[in-house]
Design a protein around this motif. Structure first.
Motif, PDB file in Angstrom:
ATOM      1  N   LEU A 122       0.873  -1.175   0.000  1.00  0.00           N
ATOM      2  CA  LEU A 122       0.000   0.000   0.000  1.00  0.00           C
ATOM      3  C   LEU A 122       0.905   1.219   0.000  1.00  0.00           C
ATOM      4  O   LEU A 122       1.735   1.383   0.899  1.00  0.00           O
ATOM      5  N   THR A 123       0.762   2.069  -1.032  1.00  0.00           N
ATOM      6  CA  THR A 123       1.663   3.212  -1.194  1.00  0.00           C
ATOM      7  C   THR A 123       0.891   4.403  -1.750  1.00  0.00           C
ATOM      8  O   THR A 123       0.022   4.243  -2.607  1.00  0.00           O
ATOM      9  N   TYR A 124       1.244   5.588  -1.264  1.00  0.00           N
ATOM     10  CA  TYR A 124       0.694   6.828  -1.811  1.00  0.00           C
ATOM     11  C   TYR A 124       1.571   7.265  -2.976  1.00  0.00           C
ATOM     12  O   TYR A 124       2.796   7.287  -2.864  1.00  0.00           O
ATOM     13  N   PHE A 125       0.917   7.647  -4.088  1.00  0.00           N
ATOM     14  CA  PHE A 125       1.633   8.129  -5.268  1.00  0.00           C
ATOM     15  C   PHE A 125       1.085   9.485  -5.681  1.00  0.00           C
ATOM     16  O   PHE A 125      -0.126   9.710  -5.654  1.00  0.00           O
ATOM     17  N   GLY A 126       1.983  10.349  -6.110  1.00  0.00           N
ATOM     18  CA  GLY A 126       1.595  11.617  -6.695  1.00  0.00           C
ATOM     19  C   GLY A 126       1.439  11.483  -8.200  1.00  0.00           C
ATOM     20  O   GLY A 126       1.811  10.470  -8.801  1.00  0.00           O
ATOM     21  N   LYS A 127       0.920  12.509  -8.807  1.00  0.00           N
ATOM     22  CA  LYS A 127       0.619  12.507 -10.241  1.00  0.00           C
ATOM     23  C   LYS A 127       1.828  12.148 -11.100  1.00  0.00           C
ATOM     24  O   LYS A 127       1.701  11.437 -12.088  1.00  0.00           O
ATOM     25  N   ASN A 128       3.004  12.611 -10.728  1.00  0.00           N
ATOM     26  CA  ASN A 128       4.198  12.414 -11.551  1.00  0.00           C
ATOM     27  C   ASN A 128       5.063  11.243 -11.123  1.00  0.00           C
ATOM     28  O   ASN A 128       6.187  11.104 -11.599  1.00  0.00           O
ATOM     29  N   GLU A 129       4.547  10.393 -10.254  1.00  0.00           N
ATOM     30  CA  GLU A 129       5.336   9.252  -9.777  1.00  0.00           C
ATOM     31  C   GLU A 129       4.564   7.941  -9.813  1.00  0.00           C
ATOM     32  O   GLU A 129       4.871   7.009  -9.084  1.00  0.00           O
ATOM     33  N   LEU A 130       3.567   7.870 -10.673  1.00  0.00           N
ATOM     34  CA  LEU A 130       2.738   6.665 -10.753  1.00  0.00           C
ATOM     35  C   LEU A 130       3.537   5.475 -11.265  1.00  0.00           C
ATOM     36  O   LEU A 130       4.407   5.627 -12.126  1.00  0.00           O
ATOM     37  N   PRO A 131       3.228   4.277 -10.773  1.00  0.00           N
ATOM     38  CA  PRO A 131       3.909   3.080 -11.281  1.00  0.00           C
ATOM     39  C   PRO A 131       3.474   2.791 -12.716  1.00  0.00           C
ATOM     40  O   PRO A 131       2.414   3.242 -13.168  1.00  0.00           O
ATOM     41  N   ASP A 132       4.285   2.028 -13.429  1.00  0.00           N
ATOM     42  CA  ASP A 132       3.980   1.696 -14.826  1.00  0.00           C
ATOM     43  C   ASP A 132       2.832   0.703 -14.946  1.00  0.00           C
ATOM     44  O   ASP A 132       2.043   0.783 -15.877  1.00  0.00           O
ATOM     45  N   ASN A 133       2.756  -0.236 -14.032  1.00  0.00           N
ATOM     46  CA  ASN A 133       1.791  -1.331 -14.170  1.00  0.00           C
ATOM     47  C   ASN A 133       0.514  -1.064 -13.371  1.00  0.00           C
ATOM     48  O   ASN A 133       0.210  -1.713 -12.397  1.00  0.00           O
ATOM     49  N   ILE A 134      -0.283  -0.109 -13.881  1.00  0.00           N
ATOM     50  CA  ILE A 134      -1.563   0.222 -13.258  1.00  0.00           C
ATOM     51  C   ILE A 134      -2.650  -0.626 -13.911  1.00  0.00           C
ATOM     52  O   ILE A 134      -2.705  -0.765 -15.137  1.00  0.00           O
ATOM     53  N   GLU A 135      -3.523  -1.170 -13.081  1.00  0.00           N
ATOM     54  CA  GLU A 135      -4.636  -2.024 -13.536  1.00  0.00           C
ATOM     55  C   GLU A 135      -5.527  -1.231 -14.495  1.00  0.00           C
ATOM     56  O   GLU A 135      -5.692  -0.020 -14.348  1.00  0.00           O
ATOM     57  N   THR A 136      -6.107  -1.904 -15.489  1.00  0.00           N
ATOM     58  CA  THR A 136      -6.803  -1.239 -16.592  1.00  0.00           C
ATOM     59  C   THR A 136      -7.976  -0.367 -16.154  1.00  0.00           C
ATOM     60  O   THR A 136      -8.164   0.724 -16.697  1.00  0.00           O
ATOM     61  N   ARG A 137      -8.772  -0.821 -15.188  1.00  0.00           N
ATOM     62  CA  ARG A 137      -9.910  -0.007 -14.747  1.00  0.00           C
ATOM     63  C   ARG A 137      -9.438   1.246 -14.024  1.00  0.00           C
ATOM     64  O   ARG A 137     -10.031   2.312 -14.176  1.00  0.00           O
ATOM     65  N   THR A 138      -8.361   1.130 -13.270  1.00  0.00           N
ATOM     66  CA  THR A 138      -7.806   2.303 -12.591  1.00  0.00           C
ATOM     67  C   THR A 138      -7.255   3.279 -13.620  1.00  0.00           C
ATOM     68  O   THR A 138      -7.441   4.496 -13.492  1.00  0.00           O
ATOM     69  N   LYS A 139      -6.599   2.775 -14.671  1.00  0.00           N
ATOM     70  CA  LYS A 139      -6.121   3.647 -15.751  1.00  0.00           C
ATOM     71  C   LYS A 139      -7.283   4.420 -16.361  1.00  0.00           C
ATOM     72  O   LYS A 139      -7.179   5.619 -16.624  1.00  0.00           O
ATOM     73  N   ALA A 140      -8.397   3.722 -16.604  1.00  0.00           N
ATOM     74  CA  ALA A 140      -9.569   4.375 -17.189  1.00  0.00           C
ATOM     75  C   ALA A 140     -10.101   5.469 -16.266  1.00  0.00           C
ATOM     76  O   ALA A 140     -10.464   6.555 -16.733  1.00  0.00           O
ATOM     77  N   LEU A 141     -10.143   5.209 -14.960  1.00  0.00           N
ATOM     78  CA  LEU A 141     -10.585   6.234 -14.010  1.00  0.00           C
ATOM     79  C   LEU A 141      -9.654   7.438 -14.043  1.00  0.00           C
ATOM     80  O   LEU A 141     -10.108   8.589 -14.086  1.00  0.00           O
ATOM     81  N   LEU A 142      -8.349   7.186 -14.034  1.00  0.00           N
ATOM     82  CA  LEU A 142      -7.375   8.275 -14.062  1.00  0.00           C
ATOM     83  C   LEU A 142      -7.527   9.110 -15.327  1.00  0.00           C
ATOM     84  O   LEU A 142      -7.469  10.342 -15.291  1.00  0.00           O
ATOM     85  N   GLU A 143      -7.740   8.441 -16.457  1.00  0.00           N
ATOM     86  CA  GLU A 143      -7.900   9.159 -17.726  1.00  0.00           C
ATOM     87  C   GLU A 143      -9.199   9.949 -17.744  1.00  0.00           C
ATOM     88  O   GLU A 143      -9.244  11.073 -18.256  1.00  0.00           O
ATOM     89  N   ASN A 144     -10.282   9.393 -17.207  1.00  0.00           N
ATOM     90  CA  ASN A 144     -11.565  10.088 -17.168  1.00  0.00           C
ATOM     91  C   ASN A 144     -11.515  11.342 -16.311  1.00  0.00           C
ATOM     92  O   ASN A 144     -12.149  12.340 -16.620  1.00  0.00           O
ATOM     93  N   LEU A 145     -10.784  11.278 -15.227  1.00  0.00           N
ATOM     94  CA  LEU A 145     -10.758  12.400 -14.285  1.00  0.00           C
ATOM     95  C   LEU A 145      -9.618  13.375 -14.547  1.00  0.00           C
ATOM     96  O   LEU A 145      -9.656  14.506 -14.083  1.00  0.00           O
ATOM     97  N   GLU A 146      -8.605  12.925 -15.266  1.00  0.00           N
ATOM     98  CA  GLU A 146      -7.436  13.721 -15.632  1.00  0.00           C
ATOM     99  C   GLU A 146      -6.947  14.578 -14.469  1.00  0.00           C
ATOM    100  O   GLU A 146      -6.787  14.112 -13.362  1.00  0.00           O
ATOM    101  N   ASP A 147      -6.713  15.862 -14.715  1.00  0.00           N
ATOM    102  CA  ASP A 147      -6.120  16.739 -13.700  1.00  0.00           C
ATOM    103  C   ASP A 147      -7.051  16.989 -12.518  1.00  0.00           C
ATOM    104  O   ASP A 147      -6.592  17.311 -11.428  1.00  0.00           O
TER     105      ASP A 147
END
Length: 159
Positions: A122-147
């Motif tokens: 369990l880790t806190y990540f900022g916008k510019n330090e996200l891991p490469d292997n993000i699960e697909t649904r989480t990627k979709a949420l991040l893209e939908n919400l953007e900034d």
């Protein structure tokens, strides 16, 4: 055994629709809590499927505590997400179309603890330090919400 597990006994791996809650926990540094999932080895957000006789807020509270050890007194709904971007196939072949109710946790307390075996880290990540292997649904949420996602913490009580 949970509702989805019971249902799977009858339908096998075929696609189902699952309603659930995903929770954002934002710390004082405006970083978001991610979990390193033990099933897919990807990073995602805490959350899970609704059980019978639960409200979505109860799902959010239960999943947050089970997966992180944290407790929140309140949850604010950010949005509801569904469609092809939220399809997922688990490593065991189970297919699911998720209807995600994304909440931000408010007034969070407790100590981070991996309680249910679903997390490797369990880790806190900022916008510019996200891991490469993000699960697909989480990627979709991040893209939908953007900034907008990375500014949520400034308007809510933080952990």
């Amino acid at each position: 055994m949970g509702y989805i597990s019971e249902l799977r006994k009858f339908i096998g791996c075929r696609p189902i629709i699952s309603i659930g809650a995903t929770i954002l926990v934002v710390n004082d540094e405006n970083k978001i809590l991610f979990q390193h999932r033990s099933d897919t080895l990807n990073w995602g957000l805490p959350g899970g499927s609704m059980e019978l006789n639960e409200t979505l807020e109860e799902v959010a509270a239960r999943e947050l505590h089970e997966e992180t050890g944290l407790v929140a007194n309140e949850f604010d709904l950010i949005g509801v997400f569904s469609g092809p971007d939220y399809y997922f196939q688990y490593p065991n072949g189970d297919e699911i179309y998720t209807v995600i109710h994304l909440y931000i946790a408010k007034n969070v307390s407790g100590v981070l603890e991996m309680k249910d075996g679903e997390s490797l880290n369990l880790t806190y990540f900022g916008k510019n330090e996200l891991p490469d292997n993000i699960e697909t649904r989480t990627k979709a949420l991040l893209e939908n919400l953007e900034d907008k996602l990375w500014n949520l913490g400034s308007s809510f009580a933080k952990y």
